[in-house]
Design a protein around this motif. Structure first.
Motif, mmCIF file in Angstrom:
data_model
loop_
_atom_site.group_PDB
_atom_site.id
_atom_site.type_symbol
_atom_site.label_atom_id
_atom_site.label_comp_id
_atom_site.label_asym_id
_atom_site.label_seq_id
_atom_site.Cartn_x
_atom_site.Cartn_y
_atom_site.Cartn_z
ATOM 1 N N TYR A 64 0.716 -1.100 0.323
ATOM 2 C CA TYR A 64 0.099 -0.235 -0.101
ATOM 3 C C TYR A 64 0.921 1.147 0.152
ATOM 4 O O TYR A 64 1.868 1.672 0.527
ATOM 5 N N GLY A 65 -0.028 2.047 -0.204
ATOM 6 C CA GLY A 65 1.444 3.856 -0.539
ATOM 7 C C GLY A 65 1.712 3.605 -1.803
ATOM 8 O O GLY A 65 0.655 3.140 -3.457
ATOM 9 N N PRO A 66 2.318 4.533 -2.119
ATOM 10 C CA PRO A 66 3.311 5.368 -1.101
ATOM 11 C C PRO A 66 2.970 6.169 -0.164
ATOM 12 O O PRO A 66 1.751 7.149 -0.853
ATOM 13 N N TYR A 67 3.258 6.297 0.739
ATOM 14 C CA TYR A 67 2.864 6.992 2.218
ATOM 15 C C TYR A 67 3.953 8.246 2.148
ATOM 16 O O TYR A 67 4.897 7.290 2.465
ATOM 17 N N PRO A 68 3.903 9.543 2.491
ATOM 18 C CA PRO A 68 4.936 10.220 3.122
ATOM 19 C C PRO A 68 5.484 9.910 4.186
ATOM 20 O O PRO A 68 4.867 9.949 5.049
ATOM 21 N N TYR A 69 6.683 10.136 4.984
ATOM 22 C CA TYR A 69 7.256 10.269 6.436
ATOM 23 C C TYR A 69 8.383 10.856 5.880
ATOM 24 O O TYR A 69 9.458 10.954 5.401
ATOM 25 N N LEU A 70 8.696 11.631 7.350
ATOM 26 C CA LEU A 70 9.084 12.744 7.058
ATOM 27 C C LEU A 70 10.345 12.455 8.036
ATOM 28 O O LEU A 70 10.074 11.675 8.801
ATOM 29 N N ARG A 71 11.580 12.206 7.823
ATOM 30 C CA ARG A 71 12.651 11.406 8.416
ATOM 31 C C ARG A 71 13.540 12.347 8.969
ATOM 32 O O ARG A 71 14.505 13.370 8.272
ATOM 33 N N TYR A 72 13.920 12.203 10.095
ATOM 34 C CA TYR A 72 14.432 13.652 10.839
ATOM 35 C C TYR A 72 15.460 12.758 12.058
ATOM 36 O O TYR A 72 15.172 11.776 12.430
ATOM 37 N N TRP A 73 16.692 13.834 12.500
ATOM 38 C CA TRP A 73 16.943 13.348 13.266
ATOM 39 C C TRP A 73 16.966 13.704 14.643
ATOM 40 O O TRP A 73 16.918 15.578 14.605
ATOM 41 N N LYS A 74 17.234 13.633 15.755
ATOM 42 C CA LYS A 74 17.495 14.003 16.989
ATOM 43 C C LYS A 74 17.621 12.821 18.109
ATOM 44 O O LYS A 74 17.969 11.890 18.066
ATOM 45 N N ASP A 75 18.818 14.034 17.836
ATOM 46 C CA ASP A 75 19.538 13.386 19.497
ATOM 47 C C ASP A 75 20.544 12.254 19.172
ATOM 48 O O ASP A 75 20.878 11.226 20.017
ATOM 49 N N GLY A 76 20.478 12.143 17.613
ATOM 50 C CA GLY A 76 21.893 11.611 17.619
ATOM 51 C C GLY A 76 21.143 10.013 16.667
ATOM 52 O O GLY A 76 22.063 9.069 16.307
ATOM 53 N N LYS A 77 19.729 9.987 16.439
ATOM 54 C CA LYS A 77 19.100 8.656 16.737
ATOM 55 C C LYS A 77 18.191 9.561 14.801
ATOM 56 O O LYS A 77 17.457 10.737 15.364
ATOM 57 N N LEU A 78 18.137 8.607 14.043
ATOM 58 C CA LEU A 78 17.332 8.938 12.630
ATOM 59 C C LEU A 78 15.876 8.352 13.125
ATOM 60 O O LEU A 78 14.880 7.400 13.730
ATOM 61 N N LYS A 79 14.695 9.564 13.433
ATOM 62 C CA LYS A 79 13.764 9.180 13.349
ATOM 63 C C LYS A 79 12.622 9.069 12.593
ATOM 64 O O LYS A 79 13.094 9.805 11.113
ATOM 65 N N SER A 80 11.479 8.703 12.824
ATOM 66 C CA SER A 80 10.422 8.840 11.313
ATOM 67 C C SER A 80 8.837 9.089 11.604
ATOM 68 O O SER A 80 8.444 9.118 13.223
ATOM 69 N N LYS A 81 8.234 10.064 10.836
ATOM 70 C CA LYS A 81 6.841 10.936 11.492
ATOM 71 C C LYS A 81 5.930 10.568 10.178
ATOM 72 O O LYS A 81 6.456 11.037 9.401
ATOM 73 N N TYR A 82 5.459 9.783 10.125
ATOM 74 C CA TYR A 82 4.000 9.594 9.745
ATOM 75 C C TYR A 82 3.321 11.659 9.281
ATOM 76 O O TYR A 82 3.112 11.909 10.004
ATOM 77 N N LEU A 83 3.450 11.957 8.211
ATOM 78 C CA LEU A 83 3.101 13.235 7.773
ATOM 79 C C LEU A 83 1.325 12.983 6.637
ATOM 80 O O LEU A 83 1.650 12.562 5.518
#
Length: 91
Positions: A64-83
């Motif tokens: 399914y998708g594609p779906y947009p995800y924000l990939r960003y860095w916080k405290d040295g870790k790569l995080k992901s947030k569904y937009l």
């Protein structure tokens, strides 16, 4: 954005604790960089990108998708947030 809408956002932000504000700060920084066309020209130095991901359904053998995800860095870790409401910009 209207002044009333901005005031409502600020009121919501004031209710957040410091760790939530730090997370939001990282997300906003990532979004700003991910949507900056000039920053796209500088490879490997960005803190944020928008990735279009397909989500597999192994039970049904579908994607399914594609779906947009924000990939960003916080405290040295790569995080992901569904937009949820993000739409691909039209050039």
């Amino acid at each position: 954005m209207t002044a009333d809408r901005l005031e409502a956002i600020i009121d919501t932000l004031l209710a957040l604790d410091r760790s939530d504000l730090a997370e939001l700060h990282a997300i906003i920084g990532g979004l700003l960089e991910a949507t900056d066309k000039e920053a796209l020209r500088v490879a490997g130095e960005k803190r944020g990108t928008i990735e279009w991901k397909k989500i597999p359904d192994k039970k049904r053998g579908k994607e399914y998708g594609p779906y947009p995800y924000l990939r960003y860095w916080k405290d040295g870790k790569l995080k992901s947030k569904y937009l949820k409401n993000y739409r691909m910009p039209q050039d």
